[in-house]
Design a protein around this motif. Sequence first.
Motif, PDB file in Angstrom:
ATOM      1  N   LEU A  76      -7.887  16.564 147.677  1.00 59.66           N
ATOM      2  CA  LEU A  76      -8.832  16.597 148.560  1.00 59.66           C
ATOM      3  C   LEU A  76      -8.957  15.719 149.714  1.00 59.66           C
ATOM      4  O   LEU A  76      -9.107  16.102 150.887  1.00 59.66           O
ATOM      5  CB  LEU A  76     -10.427  16.710 147.793  1.00 59.66           C
ATOM      6  N   THR A  77      -8.550  14.644 149.368  1.00 59.50           N
ATOM      7  CA  THR A  77      -8.442  13.654 150.368  1.00 59.50           C
ATOM      8  C   THR A  77      -7.014  13.923 151.212  1.00 59.50           C
ATOM      9  O   THR A  77      -7.065  13.143 152.354  1.00 59.50           O
ATOM     10  CB  THR A  77      -8.533  12.167 150.031  1.00 59.50           C
ATOM     11  N   ASP A  78      -6.210  14.692 150.851  1.00 55.30           N
ATOM     12  CA  ASP A  78      -5.240  14.892 151.895  1.00 55.30           C
ATOM     13  C   ASP A  78      -5.683  16.191 152.809  1.00 55.30           C
ATOM     14  O   ASP A  78      -5.277  16.102 154.147  1.00 55.30           O
ATOM     15  CB  ASP A  78      -4.085  15.567 151.057  1.00 55.30           C
ATOM     16  N   VAL A  79      -6.921  16.725 152.458  1.00 55.03           N
ATOM     17  CA  VAL A  79      -7.492  17.667 153.303  1.00 55.03           C
ATOM     18  C   VAL A  79      -8.430  17.067 154.338  1.00 55.03           C
ATOM     19  O   VAL A  79      -8.512  17.364 155.638  1.00 55.03           O
ATOM     20  CB  VAL A  79      -8.158  18.751 152.526  1.00 55.03           C
ATOM     21  N   GLU A  80      -9.004  16.202 153.881  1.00 57.23           N
ATOM     22  CA  GLU A  80     -10.177  15.637 154.493  1.00 57.23           C
ATOM     23  C   GLU A  80     -10.560  14.294 153.868  1.00 57.23           C
ATOM     24  O   GLU A  80     -10.932  14.274 152.614  1.00 57.23           O
ATOM     25  CB  GLU A  80     -11.460  16.449 154.609  1.00 57.23           C
ATOM     26  N   PRO A  81     -10.399  13.229 154.472  1.00 56.45           N
ATOM     27  CA  PRO A  81     -10.563  11.827 154.026  1.00 56.45           C
ATOM     28  C   PRO A  81     -11.982  11.502 153.593  1.00 56.45           C
ATOM     29  O   PRO A  81     -12.940  11.885 154.389  1.00 56.45           O
ATOM     30  CB  PRO A  81      -9.729  10.855 154.897  1.00 56.45           C
ATOM     31  N   MET A  82     -12.338  10.543 152.908  1.00 52.75           N
ATOM     32  CA  MET A  82     -13.824  10.186 152.688  1.00 52.75           C
ATOM     33  C   MET A  82     -14.014   9.226 153.886  1.00 52.75           C
ATOM     34  O   MET A  82     -13.307   8.726 154.541  1.00 52.75           O
ATOM     35  CB  MET A  82     -14.040   9.387 151.264  1.00 52.75           C
ATOM     36  N   PRO A  83     -15.401   9.104 154.015  1.00 49.80           N
ATOM     37  CA  PRO A  83     -15.739   8.143 155.109  1.00 49.80           C
ATOM     38  C   PRO A  83     -15.309   7.022 154.684  1.00 49.80           C
ATOM     39  O   PRO A  83     -15.278   6.484 153.676  1.00 49.80           O
ATOM     40  CB  PRO A  83     -17.288   8.471 155.245  1.00 49.80           C
ATOM     41  N   LYS A  84     -15.081   6.084 156.018  1.00 49.07           N
ATOM     42  CA  LYS A  84     -14.708   4.814 155.881  1.00 49.07           C
ATOM     43  C   LYS A  84     -15.326   3.721 155.299  1.00 49.07           C
ATOM     44  O   LYS A  84     -14.745   2.787 154.910  1.00 49.07           O
ATOM     45  CB  LYS A  84     -14.018   4.130 157.250  1.00 49.07           C
TER      46      LYS A  84
END
Length: 342
Positions: free
Chosen positions: A194-202
């Motif tokens: 998942l986080t390779d597609v869209e990272p979590m907010p910082k």
Amino acid sequence: MQEQQTPVAQGASAAAVSTDFIRTSRKWIRKRIEQLDPYVDYQEIWALSYIYNVTDFDLHWQYTVDNSHLGMTTWGADAAYRDGTGAMIVQAEQRTTNTNDHMLLWAEHGPDSPVTKQAIDIVNKQHVKWAKHYKGSFSHSEDYIFLFSAAATAEHTLKRSLGLPGWSEKQKIAAHRFWCGIAELFTVESGEVLTDVEPMPKTFEECAAYAQAYSERPWPENPIGAPFTEELIKQFLEAWFPQQALRPFGRALITTFFAPSLFRIYGMKQPHWALQSLARGFVRARFIYRDYIRADEKEPITERHRRLVAKGRATASRIDTTVHRAVGKQNPGGGCPHARIN
């Protein structure tokens, strides 16, 4: 006299908090959190914030509110409702328990634990299974990021909306780091992390903003979400408000905390303002009682459940049993602080 400080061992579960420390104060959780480094001890801080003073009522209430929002998107409603055949409908009690038990296990062990990784592997495999029937439904990275961002920030946001103090800065940092770790264990429909597609907010604040923005998008009307949500509310009412006279209040206790856009999307009516006021007052009072009046629990709800199972007063959790058996087989020399449930 200075309170005894016994840190939790690396990789241990939240249940391993020192009982000597616990006995020193009725309200020990806040004091314990103040001693910890949120960048290092984020798992323990999240566990202390989530699984100690929570009740079965709290878990069912949060499950109902959260899952009612799955129908904001047409694909989310399709994959969950499944034309009325979804587990949330036909196996309601077990589905509720399974979902909550997953969340509790993750909180108890943390993202780095083999227990959590095994549990989330089960979820990923379920998504792969259902993606074959509902193609594309599990491909939207923003749906996952919304859910994890909301999970990290929901209690803080709710408390602030009720005029109560929110979480401390340490709790915010820990919540953000914990859910970033959880997000890294999930895959989307393509098989990508998942986080390779869209990272979590910082940051925590960015998570809160992401969750709010997602719920405020101009999603198209989705009437299929209404019957799905009505079923979830019905299940909650049957469990906690069996008296018909209390049903309107019980219903408002759920719908008052919907995202405003949900009523337009589903074509549902908002609760009467008086019932909304009662619902908000009820939830506010529960927070005040839990956070400032009653003594903190000395063990997490996961251990309380296991203790009841051992006494024959409750049924063992399927998720707890399945995950710990699998971890036990993979790590015969250890790897989990709990005895395997047979």
